[in-house]
Design a protein around this motif. Structure first.
Motif, PDB file in Angstrom:
ATOM      1  N   ALA A  62      55.387  38.634  43.386  1.00 41.86           N
ATOM      2  CA  ALA A  62      54.779  37.876  42.186  1.00 41.86           C
ATOM      3  C   ALA A  62      54.061  38.302  42.099  1.00 41.86           C
ATOM      4  N   LEU A  63      53.349  38.788  42.480  1.00 43.92           N
ATOM      5  CA  LEU A  63      51.639  39.480  42.027  1.00 43.92           C
ATOM      6  C   LEU A  63      51.498  40.119  40.549  1.00 43.92           C
ATOM      7  N   PRO A  64      51.875  39.871  39.587  1.00 45.35           N
ATOM      8  CA  PRO A  64      52.543  41.391  39.004  1.00 45.35           C
ATOM      9  C   PRO A  64      52.745  39.203  37.760  1.00 45.35           C
ATOM     10  N   VAL A  65      53.510  38.673  38.135  1.00 46.55           N
ATOM     11  CA  VAL A  65      53.617  37.496  36.901  1.00 46.55           C
ATOM     12  C   VAL A  65      52.531  36.230  37.341  1.00 46.55           C
ATOM     13  N   ALA A 182      59.211  36.849  51.440  1.00 45.85           N
ATOM     14  CA  ALA A 182      59.878  37.702  50.118  1.00 45.85           C
ATOM     15  C   ALA A 182      60.763  37.364  49.508  1.00 45.85           C
ATOM     16  N   ILE A 183      61.134  36.915  49.882  1.00 45.24           N
ATOM     17  CA  ILE A 183      63.080  35.813  49.550  1.00 45.24           C
ATOM     18  C   ILE A 183      62.443  34.986  49.081  1.00 45.24           C
ATOM     19  N   LEU A 184      62.035  34.156  49.333  1.00 40.75           N
ATOM     20  CA  LEU A 184      61.275  32.354  48.631  1.00 40.75           C
ATOM     21  C   LEU A 184      59.892  33.323  47.322  1.00 40.75           C
ATOM     22  N   GLY A 185      59.283  33.950  47.815  1.00 39.35           N
ATOM     23  CA  GLY A 185      58.678  34.041  46.219  1.00 39.35           C
ATOM     24  C   GLY A 185      59.579  34.731  45.276  1.00 39.35           C
ATOM     25  N   GLY A 186      60.547  35.747  45.513  1.00 37.69           N
ATOM     26  CA  GLY A 186      61.206  35.894  44.544  1.00 37.69           C
ATOM     27  C   GLY A 186      61.816  35.076  43.727  1.00 37.69           C
TER      28      GLY A 186
END
Length: 496
Positions: A62-65, A182-186
């Motif tokens: 989520a870093l770009p967002v 990673a999955i949960l962040g997406g």
């Protein structure tokens, strides 16, 4: 509370041989069953460690967002992850000792309180400065909770099969948590908002803080020696600068003045720390612990295991997004197979240690991980290669967890309960430094290989080179750890 391990079991565990207990002394028997209270303690501690692991990776996709929402420049975006890693890696060893002095239960609960509050602060952040402050506080909370929780875990289960099973489950959930993050962040970013990557921690932390006082028991030191302040300052400063230097190397290059200065000063502080510990009346880490082959080579294996597997996730993220064109959510879901592999490896890890011994579990796990990683060099630009990636990450995840469980049992065995905070502090520091340094090192390899070139073919070339180095590193680390642990076993046998 468990009793102090016997001298015989200490010598066996320290030499890298099988841990003492019914599963080893007999013929692979399962050992004593856990009590209901032990199961409750295990669930509470594993749940908190899983949440900590999720925090390491939940913001990565989520870093770009996040950067777009709060106004981070592209050059400064990586500090969202780095600020957390620096605080977690730099202060873990200090908090591991503080846990021995003030009580592991108190430090564990206090760290969970800070984690919940800092997560709420991060979710409510409206500027880059507030978000970074929240990430630093989350890192400090992690540095307190992880070694304290691990020490509570090792002292709740006697050395042998029960502890091996508990450590296997702990390792499995921590690795699975890294993947689940990673999955949960997406999912959270796509369906709700990146802010929920922070808010999700708050109710979990509150539940742990409510239950921990009545569930967890803790041993208190009879007397509290003075804290080794010079040792704490030098090791914390040294680790912070070392991780900072490695991070800068991945961003600005190995020859940049800031990189060289951070690495040089960090190394000097760590050398000073060793000298201070040799003379301190109440050292942060007694030199007798640092001289144990089980501690040195167990932690070496752990450092390599964490550095290679977490950096492999980074490399494969580049491959999936830059070469195959996957979205952040699809990338996170692809790593679900790796998560399944780590859970399987964690469940098998305790049994493998009980059956084959710490040393052989490390070597076997490292060899499996290295071969699975090496197969990824064959990846191409076609979407059909996803099947090789999924199969290799599953098998590699199993091998990585065998290596990690072997490392944790080796690095914490053969020591009395009074020193478990030190041992688990070292082990946790190893884990977090490995996570922090693996990505910048592999990133630097990719950058050096690709140069000014861009496009899927250039990215694939850089990723393939880094994967080859990654595979060679884990194999060399496992074999070296296995060799020196075997030498320690032979030396101990000769002395007796």
């Amino acid at each position: 509370m468990p009793t102090t391990p016997s001298a015989a079991s200490s010598a066996t565990a320290a030499s890298g041989g099988p841990a003492a207990g019914p599963a080893v002394a007999g013929h692979g028997t399962a050992g004593p069953r856990m009590t209901s209270r032990q199961r409750l303690v295990l669930a509470l501690l594993l749940g908190s460690q899983f949440m900590i692991a999720v925090d390491f990776s939940i913001l990565n996709v989520a870093l770009p967002v996040v950067g777009e929402g709060l106004g981070f420049s592209l050059a400064h975006l990586q500090w969202i992850a780095t600020s957390f890693a620096l605080a977690a890696a730099g202060f873990t060893l200090l908090f591991g000792r503080v846990a021995d002095l003030v009580g592991r239960k108190n430090l564990f609960i206090g760290g969970m309180v800070v984690l919940g509050l800092s997560s709420a602060l991060g979710g409510l952040a409206t500027s880059p400065e507030v978000l970074l402050a929240a990430r630093v506080l989350q890192g400090l909370a992690t540095a307190a909770v992880t070694p304290a929780g691990l020490a509570l875990l090792t002292t709740a289960f006697a050395e042998g099969p029960s502890r091996e099973r508990a450590l296997g489950l702990n390792g499995a959930l921590m690795s699975a948590g890294f993947t689940a993050g990673a999955i949960l962040g997406g999912l959270l970013t796509d369906l709700l908002s990146w802010r929920w990557a922070f808010f999700i921690n708050v109710p979990v932390a509150a539940l742990v803080v409510m239950l921990a006082p009545s569930v967890i028991t803790d041993s208190r030191p009879e007397r509290r020696p003075r804290l080794d302040v010079p040792g704490a300052v030098t090791v914390t400063g040294g680790l912070l600068l070392l991780v900072l230097g490695l991070t800068q190397a991945g961003e600005t290059g190995w020859t940049a003045p800031t990189t060289l200065a951070a690495l040089a000063v960090g190394s000097a502080l760590l050398i000073a720390f060793v000298r201070i510990e040799q003379r301190a009346a109440a050292p942060l880490v007694p030199t007798r612990i640092l001289k144990r082959r089980s501690v040195v080579w167990g932690n070496t294996a752990g450092l390599i295991a964490f550095a290679t597997e977490t950096s492999l996730v980074f490399l494969l993220t580049l491959y999936l997004q830059e070469v195959l064109g996957y979205s952040p959510l699809a990338t996170g879901l692809a790593f679900g197979v790796l998560g399944v592999g780590t859970v399987v490896g964690g469940v098998l890890g305790g049994r493998a240690v009980g059956r084959f011994g710490n040393r052989r579990a490390i070597v076997l796990g490292g060899a499996v991980q290295a071969v699975a990683t090496l197969s990824l060099v064959a990846l191409g630009t076609s979407g059909a290669w996803i099947w090789l990636l999924l199969a290799a990450t599953f098998v590699g995840g199993v091998g990585n967890m065998l290596m990690i469980v072997g490392f944790m049992v080796t690095a914490t065995s053969g020591l009395p309960d009074a020193e478990q905070g030190r041992a688990t502090g070292l082990a946790t520091m190893t884990q977090q430094v490995g996570i922090a340094l693996g990505i910048p090192v592999m990133s630097a390899i990719v950058t050096a290989r690709t140069g000014a070139a861009s496009g899927p073919d250039a990215v694939l070339s850089g990723v393939s080179t880094a994967i080859l180095v990654n595979s060679a590193l884990v194999l060399a680390g496992a074999l070296l750890a296995g060799y020196f642990l075997a030498e320690g076993k032979r030396t101990a046998a000769a002395d007796t």
